[in-house]
Structure formats: structure tokens, C-alpha cells
Design a protein around this motif. Structure first.
Motif, PDB file in Angstrom:
ATOM      1  N   GLY A 126     -32.183 -21.357  22.013  1.00  0.00           N
ATOM      2  CA  GLY A 126     -31.081 -22.134  21.937  1.00  0.00           C
ATOM      3  C   GLY A 126     -29.752 -21.908  23.101  1.00  0.00           C
ATOM      4  N   LEU A 127     -29.778 -20.565  23.259  1.00  0.00           N
ATOM      5  CA  LEU A 127     -28.687 -20.119  24.312  1.00  0.00           C
ATOM      6  C   LEU A 127     -29.179 -20.065  25.438  1.00  0.00           C
ATOM      7  CD1 LEU A 127     -26.559 -17.478  22.567  1.00  0.00           C
ATOM      8  CD2 LEU A 127     -26.305 -20.092  22.301  1.00  0.00           C
TER       9      LEU A 127
ATOM     10  N   ASP B  85     -39.601 -16.177  28.736  1.00  0.00           N
ATOM     11  CA  ASP B  85     -39.697 -16.223  27.412  1.00  0.00           C
ATOM     12  C   ASP B  85     -41.116 -15.540  27.047  1.00  0.00           C
ATOM     13  OD1 ASP B  85     -37.481 -17.668  25.337  1.00  0.00           O
ATOM     14  OD2 ASP B  85     -39.549 -17.246  24.488  1.00  0.00           O
TER      15      ASP B  85
ATOM     16  N   ASP C  33     -43.985 -11.347  26.841  1.00  0.00           N
ATOM     17  CA  ASP C  33     -43.827 -10.771  25.550  1.00  0.00           C
ATOM     18  C   ASP C  33     -42.889  -9.272  25.895  1.00  0.00           C
ATOM     19  OD1 ASP C  33     -43.599  -9.249  23.188  1.00  0.00           O
ATOM     20  OD2 ASP C  33     -45.655 -10.080  22.588  1.00  0.00           O
ATOM     21  N   LEU C  34     -41.882  -9.326  25.639  1.00  0.00           N
ATOM     22  CA  LEU C  34     -40.961  -8.111  25.840  1.00  0.00           C
ATOM     23  C   LEU C  34     -41.648  -6.984  25.158  1.00  0.00           C
ATOM     24  CD1 LEU C  34     -37.609  -9.709  24.627  1.00  0.00           C
ATOM     25  CD2 LEU C  34     -38.284  -8.959  26.861  1.00  0.00           C
TER      26      LEU C  34
ATOM     27  N   LEU D 180     -31.067 -12.458  26.896  1.00  0.00           N
ATOM     28  CA  LEU D 180     -31.084 -13.140  25.516  1.00  0.00           C
ATOM     29  C   LEU D 180     -32.309 -13.017  24.525  1.00  0.00           C
ATOM     30  CD1 LEU D 180     -29.400 -16.549  26.836  1.00  0.00           C
ATOM     31  CD2 LEU D 180     -28.258 -14.375  26.159  1.00  0.00           C
TER      32      LEU D 180
ATOM     33  N   GLY E  69     -35.566 -12.039  22.168  1.00  0.00           N
ATOM     34  CA  GLY E  69     -35.905 -11.359  21.243  1.00  0.00           C
ATOM     35  C   GLY E  69     -35.524 -11.987  19.833  1.00  0.00           C
TER      36      GLY E  69
ATOM     37  N   SER F  75     -33.562 -13.472  16.797  1.00  0.00           N
ATOM     38  CA  SER F  75     -32.222 -13.582  16.846  1.00  0.00           C
ATOM     39  C   SER F  75     -31.788 -13.742  15.431  1.00  0.00           C
ATOM     40  CB  SER F  75     -31.965 -14.988  17.429  1.00  0.00           C
ATOM     41  OG  SER F  75     -32.723 -15.951  17.085  1.00  0.00           O
TER      42      SER F  75
ATOM     43  N   TYR G 182     -31.803  -6.730  11.567  1.00  0.00           N
ATOM     44  CA  TYR G 182     -31.541  -7.494  13.094  1.00  0.00           C
ATOM     45  C   TYR G 182     -30.372  -6.738  13.543  1.00  0.00           C
ATOM     46  CZ  TYR G 182     -29.380 -10.949  15.590  1.00  0.00           C
ATOM     47  OH  TYR G 182     -28.740 -11.712  16.783  1.00  0.00           O
TER      48      TYR G 182
ATOM     49  N   LYS H 127     -29.842  -4.420  17.041  1.00  0.00           N
ATOM     50  CA  LYS H 127     -28.780  -4.410  18.196  1.00  0.00           C
ATOM     51  C   LYS H 127     -28.138  -3.354  18.445  1.00  0.00           C
ATOM     52  CE  LYS H 127     -29.590  -8.951  19.115  1.00  0.00           C
ATOM     53  NZ  LYS H 127     -30.248  -9.492  20.561  1.00  0.00           N
TER      54      LYS H 127
ATOM     55  N   SER I 107     -22.772 -18.971  18.553  1.00  0.00           N
ATOM     56  CA  SER I 107     -22.594 -19.823  19.579  1.00  0.00           C
ATOM     57  C   SER I 107     -23.546 -21.030  19.234  1.00  0.00           C
ATOM     58  CB  SER I 107     -22.966 -19.075  20.800  1.00  0.00           C
ATOM     59  OG  SER I 107     -22.831 -19.854  21.937  1.00  0.00           O
TER      60      SER I 107
HETATM   61  P1  NAI Z   1     -33.215 -17.994  19.902  1.00  0.00           P
HETATM   62  O1  NAI Z   1     -34.050 -17.515  18.752  1.00  0.00           O
HETATM   63  O2  NAI Z   1     -33.095 -19.499  19.875  1.00  0.00           O
HETATM   64  O3  NAI Z   1     -33.909 -17.692  21.249  1.00  0.00           O
HETATM   65  C1  NAI Z   1     -34.446 -16.255  21.445  1.00  0.00           C
HETATM   66  C2  NAI Z   1     -35.525 -16.424  22.239  1.00  0.00           C
HETATM   67  O4  NAI Z   1     -36.317 -15.219  22.482  1.00  0.00           O
HETATM   68  C3  NAI Z   1     -36.513 -17.283  21.880  1.00  0.00           C
HETATM   69  O5  NAI Z   1     -36.921 -18.400  22.795  1.00  0.00           O
HETATM   70  C4  NAI Z   1     -37.891 -16.393  21.655  1.00  0.00           C
HETATM   71  O6  NAI Z   1     -39.041 -16.966  21.941  1.00  0.00           O
HETATM   72  C5  NAI Z   1     -37.716 -15.342  22.603  1.00  0.00           C
HETATM   73  N1  NAI Z   1     -38.575 -14.047  21.835  1.00  0.00           N
HETATM   74  C6  NAI Z   1     -38.454 -13.749  20.777  1.00  0.00           C
HETATM   75  N2  NAI Z   1     -39.503 -12.744  20.706  1.00  0.00           N
HETATM   76  C7  NAI Z   1     -39.738 -12.367  22.048  1.00  0.00           C
HETATM   77  C8  NAI Z   1     -40.457 -11.551  22.647  1.00  0.00           C
HETATM   78  N3  NAI Z   1     -41.182 -10.542  21.810  1.00  0.00           N
HETATM   79  N4  NAI Z   1     -40.884 -11.533  23.943  1.00  0.00           N
HETATM   80  C9  NAI Z   1     -40.150 -12.405  24.548  1.00  0.00           C
HETATM   81  N5  NAI Z   1     -39.197 -13.503  24.236  1.00  0.00           N
HETATM   82  C10 NAI Z   1     -39.133 -13.295  22.724  1.00  0.00           C
HETATM   83  O7  NAI Z   1     -31.730 -17.086  19.950  1.00  0.00           O
HETATM   84  P2  NAI Z   1     -30.442 -17.786  20.533  1.00  0.00           P
HETATM   85  O8  NAI Z   1     -29.429 -18.302  19.736  1.00  0.00           O
HETATM   86  O9  NAI Z   1     -30.625 -18.480  21.692  1.00  0.00           O
HETATM   87  O10 NAI Z   1     -29.751 -16.231  20.914  1.00  0.00           O
HETATM   88  C11 NAI Z   1     -30.170 -15.601  22.322  1.00  0.00           C
HETATM   89  C12 NAI Z   1     -29.731 -14.230  21.993  1.00  0.00           C
HETATM   90  O11 NAI Z   1     -28.418 -14.076  21.699  1.00  0.00           O
HETATM   91  C13 NAI Z   1     -30.543 -13.547  20.892  1.00  0.00           C
HETATM   92  O12 NAI Z   1     -30.789 -12.339  21.640  1.00  0.00           O
HETATM   93  C14 NAI Z   1     -29.679 -13.456  19.876  1.00  0.00           C
HETATM   94  O13 NAI Z   1     -29.918 -12.158  18.994  1.00  0.00           O
HETATM   95  C15 NAI Z   1     -28.271 -13.530  20.381  1.00  0.00           C
HETATM   96  N6  NAI Z   1     -27.123 -13.651  19.477  1.00  0.00           N
HETATM   97  C16 NAI Z   1     -26.944 -15.176  19.315  1.00  0.00           C
HETATM   98  C17 NAI Z   1     -26.151 -15.727  18.583  1.00  0.00           C
HETATM   99  C18 NAI Z   1     -25.867 -17.106  18.504  1.00  0.00           C
HETATM  100  O14 NAI Z   1     -24.923 -17.460  17.794  1.00  0.00           O
HETATM  101  N7  NAI Z   1     -26.678 -18.099  18.877  1.00  0.00           N
HETATM  102  C19 NAI Z   1     -25.273 -14.636  17.889  1.00  0.00           C
HETATM  103  C20 NAI Z   1     -25.339 -13.474  18.392  1.00  0.00           C
HETATM  104  C21 NAI Z   1     -26.296 -12.884  19.059  1.00  0.00           C
END
Ligand code: NAI
Ligand code: 15L
Length: 268
Positions: A17-18, A37, A54-55, A74, A76, A78, A139, A143, A169
Motif C-alpha cells: 500500500g505505501l 518486493d 524475499d527478505l 517498507l 515485511g 505489516s 508484529y 518492529k 497511513s
Molecule cells: P503492506 O503489507 O501493504 O506492504 C508490505 C509489503 O512487504 C508487501 O508488498 C509484501 O509483499 C512485502 N513483503 C512481505 N513479506 C516480505 C518478504 N518476506 N520479503 C519481501 N517483501 C515482503 O504494508 P504497508 O501498509 O504498505 O506498510 C509498509 C510498511 O510500513 C510495513 O513495514 C509496515 O509494517 C509499516 N507500517 C505501515 C503502516 C500503515 O499505516 N500503512 C503503519 C505502521 C507501519
């Protein structure tokens, strides 16, 4: 104003998303934006490189990190859930990322931490960058580990990190809690730009929120980063109150800053 001081930036979590929001905006911050990603997200456009990884895979992460000046991390898991995927992406994955950063002399990392490092503070409390961690979930715990790991890599190897404890966000706040935690996409980009361009950040922690009237986060310990939010959740307040019920303060979900995360799990 967006300062372009980096040749090649790495954005992980680019399919998320972000990541999608920052993909377009971060092109103004660098000449080449490397996107990564574990999930497919299409081909590279002009000024971009795409590397799937893959991380949890140390070799793939090493290739992903080679040649970049700074990392916006970003990628991981989430949300809260079973431990194994969190361990792979957020714990082993973060170690892999910092080891690669050390080997390839990357100077700065922006780590997407989360308000869930602090989720067991109550909604009536104001917390600072140096308030003790009170993770609300597996989770949030991962972090908190990431924040400590990045501090170690700064103290031992001098890799600068800003841990951005992102609130919520999304396009708009989804509930009453998010009126306090909301971070607009444009403010997220302003914050990332500030973290990338401030001359010295050392190891810093900053809360990622817009200029919301109600807030639980005090960023006075992070003034050196120069982040000035320009949006506010206040314009959504009336609509959010109208469509959501009065909170039951006996319910931990309404009492604690972490909201629903404080009651998530167990998963096994
Ligand atoms: P999201 O879940 O939409 O995106 C995370 C991305 O990480 C996904 O595209 C996923 O495929 C990738 N991912 C997951 N496991 C993986 C792995 N093993 N290797 C490589 N990539 C992997 O999350 P979002 O909302 O975009 O958030 C981005 C970051 O910001 C995350 O780390 C989240 O924890 C952090 N965050 C987001 C918040 C929000 O309100 N959106 C609030 C607080 C923290
Ligand atoms: C987070 O850390 C999550 O990544 C995001 O999906 C939201 O749940 C956010 O926190 C929040 O607390 O609203």
C-alpha cells in the motif's frame, strides 16, 4: 521542497500500500529508484529498476542492496499474525538487510517501524521517542527488534537509521482512533524526504503522523529531522464520528493506543 541528493535509492515493499504511494513520489528524490518486493508488481518504468527478493533470503537481499546510496525499507509483514512469517520477513529479513548494508557501505536506512512498538500505552498518554517500548503484538515486537537492531548497526558500524513509527497511513482515517494516528500519503513523503536529506540523523526515532489536533505522539526529540506535516485528520473528524459508534472504554481496543492489535492472537 524535495531535494534530490541520491543517485540510487532502494525502496522495499514496493508492491504494498505505501510502496505504491512512494513509488511515484520518490522519483523526485533520486536519479534511479530501485524497487523490490517478494510479490510481483510489474515491469520497471523510466528511471526505475525492479528486483524481486524475499527478505529472508540473504543472497537475494545482498544483490538487492548492492550499489544503492540509501534504503527506504517498507518491506515485511505489516500486521499481526503467526510468528513464522514475521520471523522470516521482519527479524531474519532485517538482519539480512543490515548485513548487506554493512557489506555494501550503505550510509542511511529509513526503517518503517510502527506505532505498535508502543501500543500498550493508553490513549490518554503522550509518548516520546525515548519512552520505553510497550509492544502490543508479535508484529509490534518485531518492529521493536528492528529498532534495536538498527541502533546496534549505528553504534557498531555507523550506518545511520531513522526509525519512523508510522501511525496509520491510509487515504483517510478509517475510525476514531485513526484521527489521532493518521499520516497522509503526502506527509509520509515529506517525512521520508526530511529523513533522507537531513545532514546528520545518527540513530533517530520519529513518529509518523500528520498535524492532527488530537495526538498521542510528541516529536520534540526529533526536531533535528525538520519534518513539517501539512495535512491534518481534522477535516475528516465530523464524518468519522457520524459513521462510528461511541467507544466502550472498558474495551482494551478503545483504551490502548494500539487499538485492535492489543487483543490480536494467539495464533497457534
Ligand atoms: P503492506 O503489507 O501493504 O506492504 C508490505 C509489503 O512487504 C508487501 O508488498 C509484501 O509483499 C512485502 N513483503 C512481505 N513479506 C516480505 C518478504 N518476506 N520479503 C519481501 N517483501 C515482503 O504494508 P504497508 O501498509 O504498505 O506498510 C509498509 C510498511 O510500513 C510495513 O513495514 C509496515 O509494517 C509499516 N507500517 C505501515 C503502516 C500503515 O499505516 N500503512 C503503519 C505502521 C507501519
Ligand atoms: C500498522 O503498523 C499497520 O501496518 C497498518 O496496517 C495499520 O494497522 C496501522 O499500524 C495502525 O495502527 O493503524
Amino acid at each position: 521542497m524535495t531535494l534530490k541528493i541520491h543517485e540510487r535509492l532502494l525502496l522495499t515493499g514496493a508492491a504494498g500500500g505505501l510502496g505504491k504511494q512512494l513509488r511515484t513520489r520518490l522519483k523526485a528524490n533520486c536519479n534511479i529508484l530501485r524497487l523490490s518486493d517478494v510479490a510481483e508488481f510489474g515491469a520497471a518504468e523510466a528511471g526505475e529498476e525492479v528486483m524481486l527478493a524475499d527478505l529472508g533470503d540473504a543472497r537475494a537481499v545482498d544483490v538487492m542492496v548492492a550499489g544503492v546510496d540509501a534504503i527506504v525499507h517498507l518491506g515485511g509483514i505489516s500486521v499481526d499474525g503467526p510468528f513464522a512469517p514475521i520471523l522470516n520477513a521482519n527479524i531474519v529479513g532485517l538482519y539480512n538487510l543490515y548485513e548487506a548494508a554493512r557489506r555494501h557501505s550503505v550510509k542511511r536506512v529509513l526503517f518503517a517501524s510502527s506505532n505498535h512498538v508502543m501500543g500498550f500505552y493508553t490513549q490518554g498518554e503522550t509518548i516520546h521517542a525515548d519512552s520505553p517500548a510497550r509492544p502490543d503484538s508479535l508484529y509490534g515486537l518485531s518492529k521493536a527488534f528492528g529498532e534495536d537492531l538498527s541502533r546496534f548497526y549505528f553504534d557498531r558500524y555507523g550506518i545511520e537509521t531513522v526509525c519512523i513509527r508510522i501511525g496509520s497511513s491510509f487515504l483517510e482515517p478509517r475510525d476514531r482512533r485513526m484521527l489521532a494516528t493518521w499520516l497522509s500519503y503526502d506527509d509520509l513523503h515529506r517525512l521520508v524526504t526530511a529523513c533522507l536529506t537531513t545532514p546528520v540523523v545518527g540513530h533517530s526515532i520519529i513518529y509518523g503522523m500528520s498535524d492532527n489536533a488530537v495526538t498521542w505522539y510528541d516529536n520534540s526529540r526529533a526536531r533535528h529531522i525538520g519534518y513539517r506535516p501539512q495535512d491534518s485528520s481534522d477535516i475528516f473528524r465530523q464524518a468519522v464520528y457520524a459513521r462510528t459508534p461511541e467507544p466502550d472504554l472498558k474495551n482494551p481496543v478503545a483504551r490502548y493506543q494500539g487499538g485492535g492489535f492489543v487483543v490480536a492472537g494467539p495464533y497457534e
